[in-house]
Design a protein around this motif. Structure first.
Motif, PDB file in Angstrom:
ATOM      1  N   GLY A   9      38.206 -17.676  27.901  1.00 18.28           N
ATOM      2  CA  GLY A   9      37.352 -17.181  26.821  1.00 18.28           C
ATOM      3  C   GLY A   9      36.033 -16.598  27.261  1.00 18.28           C
ATOM      4  O   GLY A   9      35.805 -15.392  27.102  1.00 18.28           O
ATOM      5  N   PRO A  10      35.115 -17.376  27.829  1.00 20.38           N
ATOM      6  CA  PRO A  10      33.807 -16.840  28.180  1.00 20.38           C
ATOM      7  C   PRO A  10      33.878 -15.708  29.197  1.00 20.38           C
ATOM      8  O   PRO A  10      33.142 -14.716  29.074  1.00 20.38           O
ATOM      9  N   GLN A  11      34.770 -15.867  30.187  1.00 21.94           N
ATOM     10  CA  GLN A  11      34.856 -14.813  31.206  1.00 21.94           C
ATOM     11  C   GLN A  11      35.356 -13.504  30.607  1.00 21.94           C
ATOM     12  O   GLN A  11      34.801 -12.431  30.862  1.00 21.94           O
ATOM     13  N   GLN A  12      36.401 -13.620  29.787  1.00 27.79           N
ATOM     14  CA  GLN A  12      36.919 -12.397  29.146  1.00 27.79           C
ATOM     15  C   GLN A  12      35.887 -11.783  28.224  1.00 27.79           C
ATOM     16  O   GLN A  12      35.711 -10.553  28.184  1.00 27.79           O
ATOM     17  N   ALA A  13      35.181 -12.646  27.496  1.00 19.79           N
ATOM     18  CA  ALA A  13      34.148 -12.122  26.602  1.00 19.79           C
ATOM     19  C   ALA A  13      33.066 -11.420  27.392  1.00 19.79           C
ATOM     20  O   ALA A  13      32.590 -10.337  27.006  1.00 19.79           O
ATOM     21  N   ALA A  14      32.648 -12.036  28.512  1.00 19.31           N
ATOM     22  CA  ALA A  14      31.594 -11.419  29.318  1.00 19.31           C
ATOM     23  C   ALA A  14      32.046 -10.086  29.909  1.00 19.31           C
ATOM     24  O   ALA A  14      31.276  -9.114  29.950  1.00 19.31           O
ATOM     25  N   LEU A  15      33.306 -10.058  30.369  1.00 26.03           N
ATOM     26  CA  LEU A  15      33.826  -8.788  30.907  1.00 26.03           C
ATOM     27  C   LEU A  15      33.880  -7.722  29.811  1.00 26.03           C
ATOM     28  O   LEU A  15      33.565  -6.550  30.056  1.00 26.03           O
ATOM     29  N   GLY A  69      37.824 -17.361  20.985  1.00 26.64           N
ATOM     30  CA  GLY A  69      37.299 -18.659  20.606  1.00 26.64           C
ATOM     31  C   GLY A  69      38.406 -19.659  20.318  1.00 26.64           C
ATOM     32  O   GLY A  69      38.306 -20.826  20.705  1.00 26.64           O
ATOM     33  N   SER A  70      39.468 -19.213  19.662  1.00 31.03           N
ATOM     34  CA  SER A  70      40.535 -20.151  19.328  1.00 31.03           C
ATOM     35  C   SER A  70      41.224 -20.657  20.580  1.00 31.03           C
ATOM     36  O   SER A  70      41.509 -21.848  20.713  1.00 31.03           O
ATOM     37  N   TRP A  78      32.943 -26.328  20.994  1.00 29.85           N
ATOM     38  CA  TRP A  78      32.075 -25.297  20.426  1.00 29.85           C
ATOM     39  C   TRP A  78      31.234 -24.622  21.494  1.00 29.85           C
ATOM     40  O   TRP A  78      30.814 -23.484  21.335  1.00 29.85           O
ATOM     41  N   TRP A  79      30.966 -25.346  22.588  1.00 27.79           N
ATOM     42  CA  TRP A  79      30.211 -24.722  23.686  1.00 27.79           C
ATOM     43  C   TRP A  79      30.941 -23.494  24.231  1.00 27.79           C
ATOM     44  O   TRP A  79      30.319 -22.506  24.611  1.00 27.79           O
ATOM     45  N   THR A  80      32.251 -23.614  24.288  1.00 31.63           N
ATOM     46  CA  THR A  80      33.025 -22.469  24.800  1.00 31.63           C
ATOM     47  C   THR A  80      32.879 -21.264  23.877  1.00 31.63           C
ATOM     48  O   THR A  80      32.738 -20.132  24.329  1.00 31.63           O
TER      49      THR A  80
END
Lengths: 211, 577
Positions: A9-15, A69-70, A78-80
């Motif tokens: 999640g976070p990595q894909q979102a950041a990319l 997020g899911s 929720w941190w993720t």
């Protein structure tokens, strides 16, 4: 130790956020160079770049955050989701600083737009969670248990699409409303003074305790 | 008296009563002192607040034209010594525009008078603020004429008898005191008819402004010029003196002026220089440096590459760590981007382009000073002294504050807001004395001679002739030289389209750009000499300054050889505006 190796999640979102920012940066630099060569004012390109940057990130939040997020909440917390929001919004900040320096928009307005974007991310996270719960609990008896999460993901994606459409149609009004709300909060704090409010609260607590 | 109290008690009561009374008296005294202490400074301040008197009158009886410069004649006096700041700005509710401000020290009994050049607007607002906070405001209405303005300044026997009138012109009759003291204010008018009596009534500054207007090819007819006036005006007119006319009567002045207006040569000469409001004709000389853009592009590329590498490398993190990284790294990079903006400052650049005729005494110039912004900030730029007479923003929508120095009688600095990639351009125009008189000999078997027919030497330059750029050697007065050694610099329309000859004392690349600028400006069937101007001696000139002088040289109509060399060997001095 709860590691989220399985959660992209976070990595894909950041990319995704980085790719969006890079695309807008290329467009802004190109139009600025053209304006400079033609002796025109590059402020218009900067203002457009800021608007496009805000709208694209808001749409990405609405469309991608549901899926990212899911998946993340399945293994994380929720941190993720918050990290995914930051990953979509924050990578563009250096670009926002440069573009805002080239534009005529007030600096406070640009700052409030960024804060509003984070607020939008939080709203999307919460509503996405609410839709998921509603689907799982409301339609649970009517759906095969093996397909419940797939249906919930589809409902979240649909909600994201609707939210994106709503944001796209109302981006100006929404930006203004969020900006005004945040500006009012800031003005209230600055006018009345945070130290004064803290002092007032302490005085109230003290008098209550004494009485 | 207290009933039933006697003896020591009674005495004690009386003592207490006296003490209370004394305390009350003391309290009253203290209060009075306090009141005096509080009130005295206020009353003293009221007494020392200067009584400021301001009167303002526009030049040319308040007539001007839209977008032109006019002048305000301001008289100031104060009852006590004080420092006054004056601001003049158009009284409009629109976007911010150019303002002129100055500061002046006033002494009681010594009224001050100054003339501020300001941009013409329908309503100008003068605001005077003393150091003590006294504020006075004056509204100055300006009559903006849509028609060209013809100013008739006739005194003595001519006054009131006859009026010069031209079709499509609006005539304004003035006295000597109505004429401006800043040459830039003459931009408001299109033609001037003045007689010798009015000329003799002008003060020194008015006369200097009038001569500067004549040197800048301002159309002017002098009526009844006596010997002294003729001597004064000798060689003062720009464009070969074709715009400075003389007449013996008002009727003849009208005829002469009408004929002058009908001659297209004068019109083309007066408007021949590149337009100050557009940079299209300035071409390569006005091209902004891409240095700032390159740095920003490089910084963004480095940021995206580094962030991508970091994201691919940091793939095993906890959610909270991801949050910290994804918020912290971009925030740090944003701070670095803000710091980078401080490193993008570049020095202002100045380009001067001037033109004159061989043997003429005045060269007309246009100049552009470019300031590239790096971040949002208030910028102050010094304006070179010789260019200050007509300083203005090239873009009329650019908000600009011009600081006028009353001691020097000119604009000394410009203030404006900048931002990243914002190019603020200041425009200047005017004239300066010139002593270049190149003379070409006939073409004899493909060989031509050039002669310095003037009284001053010239430095090495280039001669643009027949689509070729020839090296023009440095020559002393009266010295001949053979034009030889055709260089590889040619007209863009001739062959290669890439002139590459470097002018002496100038870097190669700007010389190329100057040649590209010069070729279209060489008159058909004529020649021109191009020199680099030495701007090193001019005060407040930016580090990056370049100037060029293009002098039109007529070709000989008959095959008369040039006279022999009659003076010293070539000198190598350089032209200075």
């Amino acid at each position: 130790m709860n590691r989220v190796n399985a959660s992209p999640g976070p990595q894909q979102a950041a990319l995704s956020g980085l790719a969006l920012a890079a695309a807008v940066a290329v467009w802004w630099l190109g139009s600025t160079r053209l304006a400079l060569d033609q002796g025109a004012d590059p402020a218009r390109a900067a203002a457009q770049a800021l608007q496009v940057l805000w709208a694209l990130r808001a749409l990405a939040l609405a469309l991608l955050l549901g899926a990212l997020g899911s998946v993340a909440r399945g293994a994380g917390s929720w941190w993720t989701g918050a990290a995914a929001v930051a990953g979509l919004v924050a990578p563009a900040w250096p670009l926002v600083v440069l573009v805002a320096s080239a534009s005529t928009l007030p600096g406070l307005q640009v700052l409030l737009m960024e804060v509003a974007l984070l607020v939008v991310g939080g709203v999307v996270l919460v509503t996405d969670h609410a839709v998921r719960l509603a689907v799982l609990r409301g339609l649970g008896p009517f759906i095969n248990p093996a397909d419940r999460h797939a249906v919930a993901d589809a409902a979240c994606t649909l909600w994201g699409v609707l939210l994106a459409l709503g944001l796209w149609r109302t981006q100006d009004a929404l930006g203004q409303v969020l900006g005004q709300v945040l500006a009012q909060m800031l003005v209230q704090v600055l006018d009345h003074g945070l130290p004064t409010q803290i002092g007032h609260g302490l005085w109230q607590a003290l008098t209550t305790r004494i009485s | 008296m207290l009933p039933g109290v006697t003896g020591p008690r009674k005495r004690l009561c009386w003592a207490l009563r006296a003490l209370v009374l004394q305390c009350c008296t003391l309290r009253a005294l203290v209060l009075q002192c306090f009141a005096l202490q509080v009130l005295l400074p206020a009353s003293t301040a009221q007494a020392t607040a200067p009584q400021l008197a301001v009167s303002v009158a526009p030049a040319l009886k308040g007539w001007s034209r839209p977008g032109k410069t006019t002048e305000l004649d301001i008289r100031l006096s104060a009852s006590t010594p004080t420092r006054v700041r004056l601001d003049v700005a158009p009284d409009s509710s629109g976007p911010p525009v150019s303002t002129v401000y100055t500061q002046i020290d006033l002494q009681p009994g010594r009224p001050q008078r100054l003339q501020l050049p300001v941009g013409a607007a329908a309503n100008l607002q003068l605001r005077a603020v003393t150091a003590e906070g006294t504020v006075l405001e004056r509204a100055v209405p300006i009559s903006l004429s849509e028609s060209p303005l013809l100013v008739s300044a006739l005194a003595g026997v001519l006054a009131g008898h006859q009026t010069v009138r031209l079709d499509a012109f609006h005539t304004v009759a003035l006295t000597a005191d109505d004429l401006p003291r800043n040459a830039s204010a003459y931009a408001s008018i299109n033609a001037l008819v003045v007689d010798a009596a009015t000329l003799s009534a002008l003060d020194t500054r008015q006369l200097a402004a009038l001569l500067a207007h004549a040197a800048a090819c301002g159309r002017m007819v002098v009526v009844n010029a006596d010997a002294a006036v003729q001597k004064l005006l000798e060689g003062a007119g720009g464009c070969g003196g074709r715009a400075l006319l003389q007449a013996s009567s008002v009727a003849q002045a009208q005829v002469v002026l009408a004929a002058s207006l009908a001659a297209p040569v004068i019109a083309s000469l007066a408007n021949g220089l590149p337009n100050a409001m557009t940079l299209s004709e300035l071409g390569p000389l006005a091209r902004p440096s891409p240095q700032g853009w390159n740095r920003v592009a490089l910084a963004l590329a480095l940021y995206f590459a580094a962030t991508l590498a970091a994201l691919l490398w940091l793939h095993t993190l906890r959610a909270t760590a991801w949050l910290a990284v994804l918020l912290g790294l971009p925030a740090l990079a944003a701070g670095a981007a803000w710091a980078l903006l401080g490193l993008l400052h570049t020095a202002p650049e100045l380009v001067v382009w001037s033109e004159g005729d061989a043997g003429g005494e005045q060269a007309r110039y246009r100049a552009w000073q470019r300031v590239a912004g790096a971040r949002r900030e208030h910028t102050r730029v010094a304006i070179p002294g010789p260019l200050a007479t007509s300083a203005q923003a090239c873009d009329r929508n650019q908000a600009l504050g011009l600081e006028f120095d009353p001691a020097q009688g000119r604009v000394t600095a410009a203030e404006f807001e900048t931002r990243l990639f914002r190019q603020v351009l200041l425009c200047f125009s005017g004239s300066f004395p010139m002593a270049r008189a190149p003379q070409l000999g006939p073409d004899v078997n493909g060989v031509r001679q050039v002669r310095n027919a003037g009284l001053a030497p010239w430095p090495a330059g280039l001669l643009l002739l027949d689509g070729r750029a020839l090296p023009l050697p440095a020559l002393g007065p009266g010295v001949n030289a053979v034009l030889a050694g055709v260089v590889n610099a040619s007209s863009p329309s001739a062959s290669t389209g890439a002139p590459a000859t470097a002018l002496p004392h100038a870097p190669a690349a700007p010389a190329d750009q100057a040649l590209q600028m010069a070729w279209p400006r060489v008159r058909p069937g004529g020649a021109a000499a191009l020199w680099a101007l030495d701007l090193g001696g001019v005060a407040a000139v930016p580090e990056h300054a370049q100037g060029w002088l293009l002098v039109s040289v007529p070709l000989p109509e008959v095959s008369v050889p040039l006279p022999e060399t009659s003076a010293a060997p070539p000198a190598s001095t350089r032209s200075t505006p």
